[in-house]
Enzyme design. Structure first.
Site, PDB file in Angstrom:
ATOM      1  N   LYS A 160      -0.498 -23.165  30.899  1.00  0.00           N
ATOM      2  CA  LYS A 160      -1.900 -22.760  30.686  1.00  0.00           C
ATOM      3  C   LYS A 160      -1.895 -21.320  30.195  1.00  0.00           C
ATOM      4  CE  LYS A 160      -6.134 -22.793  33.382  1.00  0.00           C
ATOM      5  NZ  LYS A 160      -6.669 -22.743  34.718  1.00  0.00           N
ATOM      6  N   HIS A 165      -4.658 -19.327  29.771  1.00  0.00           N
ATOM      7  CA  HIS A 165      -5.851 -18.561  30.165  1.00  0.00           C
ATOM      8  C   HIS A 165      -6.011 -18.688  31.682  1.00  0.00           C
ATOM      9  CE1 HIS A 165      -7.084 -22.712  29.619  1.00  0.00           C
ATOM     10  NE2 HIS A 165      -8.016 -22.471  30.520  1.00  0.00           N
TER      11      HIS A 165
END
Ligand code: OMP
Length: 213
Positions: free
Chosen positions: A103, A105
């Site tokens: 991921k 963010h």
């Protein structure tokens, strides 16, 4: 074989997790039986599965700091096991699992849960040829933690592609124990005691002669 192991085999039969027929395995082998932990697929079944893992963890006497479940199948396993383990022992065992895709963010990264550190026990479902353990070991090492063992539901006790025992190879390569709730040997032993129900024990014994350790 301990009582909880017999109960686990019977529960796997009741839930249709342990099935008989003709199944093609990840290794390409055709097996007369298959163990699909994905069919512990309700809250009650998953809760009970967690209790069996927690019991096996306790029996293993492994000295570990936390649990790791490789995505995807390991995610419910670590969740259910850590809940059951806390209930069983009062010890609040930390756990983590990985994302398949990093991921970029929010909190970022590939690990969800407690940061990997100390002695980490990998929870997985089934070991046949031992190919899926490698990835977990490299994730744990990559985070600076120590892979301290593997706990699985079923050890199929098969030889890997090179003719060596798959679990033995994992033990030697990574210098860590591999424990299971039950092994194929125990399944055969259990099925033999209830043979009047028509389970294909002979076909399983034949398969074991061909691919077993
Ligand atoms: P290895 O990675 O070769 O050890 O195979 C283990 C994987 O095979 C498991 O994580 C399952 O995806 C799958 N499997 C089962 O779930 N149950 C079985 O009885 C047999 C297999 C298998 O394909 O060998």
């Amino acid at each position: 074989m301990l009582d909880y192991q017999k109960d686990f085999i019977q529960y796997a039969l009741d839930c249709g997790v342990l099935k008989f027929g003709e199944f093609q395995l990840k290794s390409g082998r055709m097996s007369p039986y298959f163990f699909n932990t994905g069919l512990f697929d309700t809250g009650a079944k998953l809760g009970k599965l967690g209790e069996f893992y927690a019991r096996a963890l306790l029996e293993s006497k492994l000295d570990i700091d936390m649990l790791f479940g490789p995505a995807y199948k390991g995610i419910p396993l670590v969740s259910a096991t850590s809940i059951a383990y806390a209930r069983l022992t009062g010890r609040d065992m930390p756990f983590a699992f990985n994302r398949k895709e990093a991921k970029d963010h929010g909190e970022g990264g590939v690990i969800v849960g407690t940061s990997l550190s100390g002695n980490v026990l990998i929870l997985d479902d089934v070991i046949t040829a031992g190919t899926s353990v490698r990835e977990s070991v490299s994730i744990i090492n990559g985070e600076g933690a120590y892979p301290a063992g593997v706990l699985i539901a079923l050890d199929r006790q098969e030889k890997g592609p090179d003719g060596q025992s798959a679990t033995e190879e994992v033990r030697q390569t990574y210098d860590m124990p591999v424990q299971s709730i039950v092994s194929l040997e125990q399944i055969i032993e259990y099925l033999e005691t209830v043979q009047d129900l028509g389970y294909p024990v002979d076909a399983i014994i034949e398969y074991r002669k061909q691919y077993g350790i």
